[in-house]
Write an enzyme that holds these catalytic residues in place. Structure first.
Site, PDB file in Angstrom:
ATOM      1  N   TRP A 101      67.644   6.958 -50.138  1.00  0.00           N
ATOM      2  CA  TRP A 101      68.929   7.312 -49.513  1.00  0.00           C
ATOM      3  C   TRP A 101      69.999   7.536 -50.564  1.00  0.00           C
ATOM      4  O   TRP A 101      70.820   8.458 -50.444  1.00  0.00           O
ATOM      5  CB  TRP A 101      69.360   6.257 -48.489  1.00  0.00           C
ATOM      6  CG  TRP A 101      68.391   6.150 -47.356  1.00  0.00           C
ATOM      7  CD1 TRP A 101      67.604   5.070 -47.041  1.00  0.00           C
ATOM      8  CD2 TRP A 101      68.042   7.165 -46.407  1.00  0.00           C
ATOM      9  NE1 TRP A 101      66.812   5.372 -45.958  1.00  0.00           N
ATOM     10  CE2 TRP A 101      67.063   6.633 -45.553  1.00  0.00           C
ATOM     11  CE3 TRP A 101      68.477   8.485 -46.191  1.00  0.00           C
ATOM     12  CZ2 TRP A 101      66.501   7.360 -44.502  1.00  0.00           C
ATOM     13  CZ3 TRP A 101      67.910   9.222 -45.144  1.00  0.00           C
ATOM     14  CH2 TRP A 101      66.940   8.651 -44.316  1.00  0.00           C
ATOM     15  N   ASP A 171      77.276   3.127 -48.875  1.00  0.00           N
ATOM     16  CA  ASP A 171      76.426   3.324 -47.707  1.00  0.00           C
ATOM     17  C   ASP A 171      75.885   1.946 -47.332  1.00  0.00           C
ATOM     18  O   ASP A 171      75.108   1.359 -48.079  1.00  0.00           O
ATOM     19  CB  ASP A 171      75.286   4.289 -48.081  1.00  0.00           C
ATOM     20  CG  ASP A 171      74.273   4.474 -46.955  1.00  0.00           C
ATOM     21  OD1 ASP A 171      74.379   3.793 -45.915  1.00  0.00           O
ATOM     22  OD2 ASP A 171      73.351   5.302 -47.145  1.00  0.00           O
ATOM     23  N   LYS A 195      70.659   0.864 -37.327  1.00  0.00           N
ATOM     24  CA  LYS A 195      69.888  -0.213 -37.934  1.00  0.00           C
ATOM     25  C   LYS A 195      70.388  -1.583 -37.481  1.00  0.00           C
ATOM     26  O   LYS A 195      69.639  -2.352 -36.939  1.00  0.00           O
ATOM     27  CB  LYS A 195      69.932  -0.101 -39.455  1.00  0.00           C
ATOM     28  CG  LYS A 195      68.836   0.817 -39.992  1.00  0.00           C
ATOM     29  CD  LYS A 195      69.315   2.102 -40.513  1.00  0.00           C
ATOM     30  CE  LYS A 195      68.168   3.066 -40.758  1.00  0.00           C
ATOM     31  NZ  LYS A 195      68.541   4.111 -41.685  1.00  0.00           N
TER      32      LYS A 195
END
Ligand code: PLP
Length: 358
Positions: A101, A171, A195
């Site tokens: 990511w 993030d 999540k």
């Protein structure tokens, strides 16, 4: 019967929250319609979205100097919006590359022609650790990190320090609200809700208001943070139902005692599994000890055949989502905020039994 859901995302939500939503699904609190059918401009909905924003800041201990946005496009759209908004042509965007990511985020900055610098990377060791030393490029616009690396299972335990005038962006898709953090050190915190705090479809962006004066003034409306801040996430139709579910999850987090309680609970859960790795040659954790994630726990068995068998037998016993990300293989247990203790206890017992038999 509900399964034990170890999926990396979309992921488990608290059963109590789901039941409460079910109860209110067809006729929300006597208004005679579902939240899905409600105008996002109605007073009823306003209470839902404002409530979620207020609760998010309260749980994180943030004040009026931050704005909470709920947008669409996932964390992946933030990979683009951050450099577009906050990296002027005379400055450099700085990234720490901790795998998938983080790599995707820095690639977006490069793709749109920004000066981008990878200040540190753990690629040399297959992203199994968090880099500890780095130096920013000259004239930095910002430093971007990924606090929890969902696929590799590493997590930052300290906050990076940046010089004054350099923004710090993170993030936090997969560890948001899993523990108390120094949130006020960050200028933007963002992530996909799916999540830790809700269903897919909504992206949270928590932004320090004072930095908006630095936003690139020549952006298309939808890609400009100013648009969404000035319209309170209502420039266009927000992901209304997802935001409602997030609000309900936030109430649950609050009712259960907030972030200190979540951390205690999450450490206890993760340790069930890490203790197995530390006392066995059969299961092998893939990450250096000091950087282990509380949320995503990758591991290997002695062979790929055994991993396949492990995943299949676990599934037959009602434990799903244990397959590692397709890019790395192996196994991974995601043990997010809402995963009950019982799930991890059952998995640990299954692991011990499986080792004895295989
Ligand atoms: C899942 C994930 C993403 C991608 O989120 P989308 O909402 O699907 O774009 C980005 N960053 C991290 C750390 C993730 O875990």
């Amino acid at each position: 019967m509900r399964v034990h859901n170890f999926s990396a995302g979309p992921a488990v939500l608290p059963e109590e929250v789901l039941k409460n939503i079910q109860e209110n699904l067809v006729d929300y609190k006597g208004f005679g319609l579902s939240v899905m059918e409600m105008s996002h401009r109605s007073a009823e909905y306003d209470e839902i979205i404002v409530g979620a924003k207020t609760r998010m800041k309260k749980i994180m201990g943030l004040g009026d100097d931050y704005e909470v946005l709920f947008l669409q496009g996932g964390a992946s759209t933030q990979f683009l919006m951050i450099p577009l908004n906050f990296c002027p042509d005379d400055k450099t965007a700085n990234y720490i590359d901790t795998g998938t990511w983080a790599t995707k985020a820095l690639k977006e900055a490069a793709k749109i022609g920004k000066k981008m610098h990878i200040v540190a990377s753990s690629k040399d060791k297959n992203y199994t650790y968090i880099p500890k030393n780095w130096e920013l490029a000259e004239n930095p616009a910002y430093l971007h990190i990924t606090t929890n690396n969902t696929i590799r299972g590493t997590e930052w335990k300290t906050d990076p320090v940046v010089p004054e005038g350099t923004f710090l962006f993170a993030d936090m898709s997969s560890d948001i609200l899993s523990k108390p953090m120094n949130f006020e050190k960050y200028d933007i915190i963002y992530g996909g809700a799916q999540k830790n705090i809700g269903p897919a479809g909504a992206t949270f962006v928590i932004i320090r208001k004072s930095i908006i004066e630095k936003i690139n003034p020549n952006l298309a409306s939808m890609l400009d943070y100013n648009t969404h801040i000035s319209k309170g996430s209502m420039f266009n139709t927000p992901p209304a139902f997802s935001i409602y579910v997030i609000g309900e999850v936030l109430k649950w987090v609050e009712e259960k005692g907030g972030l200190e309680v979540r951390e205690k609970f999450n450490i206890e859960k993760a340790n069930y599994l890490y203790n197995i790795f530390d006392n066995s040659d059969y299961y092998r954790g893939t990450v250096v000890k000091e950087d282990r994630s509380l949320m995503n726990i990758p591991f290997r068995l002695p062979s790929e055949e055994l991993e396949k068998k492990f995943i299949a037998e676990a599934k037959a016993k009602g434990m799903i989502g244990l397959k590692g990300h397709r890019s790395v293989g192996g196994c991974r247990a995601s043990v997010y905020n809402s995963l009950p203790m019982k799930a991890v206890q059952d998995l640990a017992q299954f692991m011990i039994n499986f080792e004895k038999k295989n």
